[in-house]
Design an enzyme around this catalytic site. Sequence first.
Site, short mmCIF file in Angstrom:
data_model
loop_
_atom_site.label_atom_id
_atom_site.label_comp_id
_atom_site.label_asym_id
_atom_site.label_seq_id
_atom_site.Cartn_x
_atom_site.Cartn_y
_atom_site.Cartn_z
N ASP A 1 -26.86 -16.93 7.57
CA ASP A 1 -26.91 -18.30 8.08
C ASP A 1 -27.29 -18.33 9.55
O ASP A 1 -27.67 -17.32 10.14
CB ASP A 1 -25.62 -19.07 7.78
CG ASP A 1 -24.40 -18.26 8.07
OD1 ASP A 1 -24.37 -17.67 9.16
OD2 ASP A 1 -23.49 -18.19 7.22
N LYS B 1 -27.86 -24.29 8.40
CA LYS B 1 -28.35 -25.65 8.63
C LYS B 1 -29.69 -25.58 9.37
O LYS B 1 -29.80 -24.91 10.38
CB LYS B 1 -27.34 -26.38 9.50
CG LYS B 1 -27.45 -27.89 9.32
CD LYS B 1 -26.71 -28.71 10.33
CE LYS B 1 -25.30 -28.37 10.63
NZ LYS B 1 -24.60 -29.36 11.43
N GLY C 1 -20.41 -13.08 13.79
CA GLY C 1 -19.07 -12.68 14.22
C GLY C 1 -18.38 -11.83 13.17
O GLY C 1 -18.97 -10.92 12.60
N THR D 1 -15.91 -10.51 16.63
CA THR D 1 -15.83 -11.97 16.58
C THR D 1 -16.28 -12.59 17.91
O THR D 1 -16.26 -11.93 18.96
CB THR D 1 -14.39 -12.40 16.21
OG1 THR D 1 -14.40 -13.80 15.96
CG2 THR D 1 -13.39 -12.08 17.30
N MET E 1 -15.64 -23.76 17.12
CA MET E 1 -16.12 -25.04 16.58
C MET E 1 -15.44 -26.22 17.28
O MET E 1 -15.10 -27.22 16.64
CB MET E 1 -15.85 -25.13 15.06
CG MET E 1 -16.52 -24.04 14.28
SD MET E 1 -15.90 -23.94 12.59
CE MET E 1 -14.36 -23.09 12.80
N1 SAH Z 1 -17.06 -15.87 12.04
C1 SAH Z 1 -17.48 -16.26 13.36
C2 SAH Z 1 -17.10 -17.66 13.70
C3 SAH Z 1 -17.77 -18.72 12.86
S1 SAH Z 1 -17.28 -20.33 13.27
C4 SAH Z 1 -16.90 -15.27 14.37
O1 SAH Z 1 -16.04 -14.45 14.03
O2 SAH Z 1 -17.34 -15.31 15.53
C5 SAH Z 1 -18.58 -20.85 14.29
C6 SAH Z 1 -18.14 -20.97 15.71
O3 SAH Z 1 -18.04 -19.69 16.30
C7 SAH Z 1 -19.07 -21.73 16.59
O4 SAH Z 1 -18.89 -23.12 16.46
C8 SAH Z 1 -18.67 -21.24 17.94
O5 SAH Z 1 -17.48 -21.90 18.36
C9 SAH Z 1 -18.32 -19.81 17.67
N2 SAH Z 1 -19.42 -18.90 17.97
C10 SAH Z 1 -20.06 -18.07 17.14
N3 SAH Z 1 -20.98 -17.34 17.78
C11 SAH Z 1 -20.93 -17.70 19.07
C12 SAH Z 1 -21.62 -17.30 20.24
N4 SAH Z 1 -22.56 -16.37 20.21
N5 SAH Z 1 -21.29 -17.89 21.41
C13 SAH Z 1 -20.33 -18.82 21.46
N6 SAH Z 1 -19.65 -19.23 20.38
C14 SAH Z 1 -19.93 -18.68 19.21
#
Ligand code: SAH
Length: 477
Positions: free
Chosen positions: A248, A270, A302, A331, A382
């Site tokens: 995604d 999306k 993440g 993450t 988020m």
């Molecule tokens: N599984 C992912 C999170 C998914 S939820 C993890 O462990 O990181 C999606 C949210 O993750 C986004 O809305 C944002 O808040 C955060 N996010 C993911 N990648 C990011 C990045 N490179 N920089 C800042 N926020 C990030």
Amino acid sequence: MDYLPIFCQLQQKACLLVGAGEVAERKARLLLNAGAELTVNATAFSAQFEHWAENGDLTLVRGPFATNLLAEKWLVIAATDRVEVNALVYQTANQMRVFCNVVDDPKRASFIMPSIIDRSPIMVAVSSGGKAPVLARLLREKLEATLPQHLGKLAQIAGSLRQRVKQQFSLGSSRRRFWEALFNHDRLAQSLANHDKHQSEQHIERLFSQPLTQQGEVVLVGAGPGDAGLLTLKGLQQIQQADVVVYDRLVSDEIMNLVRRDAERIFVGKRAGHHCVPQDEINQILVQQAQQGKRVVRLKGGDPFIFGRGGEELETLALAGIPFSVVPGITAASGCSAYSGIPLTHRDHAQSVRLVTGHAKTEGCLDWDNLACGKQTLVFYMGLSQAGEIQRQLIDHGMAATMPVALVENGTTSRQKVVTGELSQLALLSQQVVSPSLIIVGSVVSLREKLNWFASLNQVNDAPDQTCQAGVRTLLP
Ligand code: SAH
């Protein structure tokens, strides 16, 4: 291509080495390892050369270089410390059509010697064509570190099993599965590393006797927050073996470039102006692809088990009886914290850290009293669209309006942008960043001033924060 890389078969082939110093000694060792029939010409020889000669490993010819030494030779290496001697060797060799390498002088050589990683029979050669030897050396070191020592043994075993595998598995796809199972067999690797021949053989026999499942499987892989260097080694292996990769929006292009070239790619994120593929549909895609016998990698930004809906996807797979495994990822909280110089815990600031969704499934399910307590760091995923609500709730539940906050957009990438300020300005600050962004709340944010290492490496975007009139720190464009 400036040079054609080839691997020469030198067993019992006559080769000449001119020079007998330290460098020559290294070259002699390589030629002897390759089985060459070696003649060494020099005016004086080191003890090592004398020793080799006594052992019958090579022949010494004492005296100045003479043209007739090149007769009947396949290749020659000039390794004396005298430029004119090396030049003469090269010139003569060229006239006689003998391949010649002049040590440390790639311009005057008809072949160059690469840096090698020797896991015989696996050989990796690295060369910069003499343009960037330090870079070639660094690459070699990296490869040395990533290629396990037992690789050579594994390749030897594979060689001895080829016939048997051909007989037992008639289908090309089952043969591939067998080889992949063999090469990825952690316990086999361990017993090879321990030189435990008996156990290694047992593992291999078990591989032959277990029917190789024709059923596909799904591996849930965490791709990390963006910087491809943060993908784990295991994650990399998985995406290079996948038949299908379902990914995604949060998976960076850099990471997608590492996916096996001929793997099918299914985007379920999306796109501008469109909605995401609904979760149910994603679950169904995973099930269907695996049921076709494919090795499916579900690649997520993440870590898949941190706000990644990884759990939900696996529940569907478990229900459908499809085998699955999980490779964790870094993450966003860890990545953004490291790359913005904001430690999530610190003895003087925070004794715990909380990863919080800004998008709770049901209203009112966050315990704001607890979240507003001191001595902890809050990381909201988020949370952008909820920044005003987060600000209001935390202040209403007793957190100081002056509590430092940071918003990190596109953390760990070259587009990283960081905005810092106080809790009372969170809603305002949230308008300066776009998704994906993390919100970090806590006094650890104040450490960024001292620890902001990435900004100095990444001058363009993540430049040092600028103070606005209202006390809001924002970023240079
Ligand atoms: N599984 C992912 C999170 C998914 S939820 C993890 O462990 O990181 C999606 C949210 O993750 C986004 O809305 C944002 O808040 C955060 N996010 C993911 N990648 C990011 C990045 N490179 N920089 C800042 N926020 C990030």
